[in-house]
Write a protein that holds these residues in place. Structure first.
Motif, mmCIF file in Angstrom:
data_model
loop_
_atom_site.group_PDB
_atom_site.id
_atom_site.type_symbol
_atom_site.label_atom_id
_atom_site.label_comp_id
_atom_site.label_asym_id
_atom_site.label_seq_id
_atom_site.Cartn_x
_atom_site.Cartn_y
_atom_site.Cartn_z
ATOM 1 N N GLU A 15 22.179 53.978 23.020
ATOM 2 C CA GLU A 15 20.854 54.189 23.605
ATOM 3 C C GLU A 15 20.970 54.815 24.993
ATOM 4 N N GLU A 16 21.915 54.339 25.783
ATOM 5 C CA GLU A 16 22.116 54.898 27.120
ATOM 6 C C GLU A 16 22.549 56.359 27.029
ATOM 7 N N LEU A 17 23.457 56.664 26.126
ATOM 8 C CA LEU A 17 23.902 58.041 25.938
ATOM 9 C C LEU A 17 22.746 58.928 25.495
ATOM 10 N N SER A 18 21.932 58.410 24.605
ATOM 11 C CA SER A 18 20.765 59.154 24.145
ATOM 12 C C SER A 18 19.823 59.458 25.302
ATOM 13 N N ASP A 19 19.595 58.482 26.159
ATOM 14 C CA ASP A 19 18.729 58.689 27.322
ATOM 15 C C ASP A 19 19.293 59.762 28.255
#
Length: 51
Positions: A15-19
């Motif tokens: 999720e952090e990478l996606s953000d």
């Protein structure tokens, strides 16, 4: 139990990478728009500064 923790951590990292990738995409789109809109203006300003 450790597998569940790792899965949760992997999801958080995903999720952090996606953000981060979304943020990069937004910035790139804004830069491209500025270059398209203001490219000629910036070139004119450079010519004036050089003389």
């Amino acid at each position: 139990m450790q597998e569940n923790t790792e899965t949760t951590r992997d999801r958080q990292l995903d999720e952090e990478l996606s953000d981060v990738l979304i943020a990069i995409s937004v910035v790139a789109k804004r830069l491209a728009k500025k270059l398209q809109e203001g490219g000629q203006t910036n070139e004119d300003e450079r010519d004036v500064a050089d003389h």
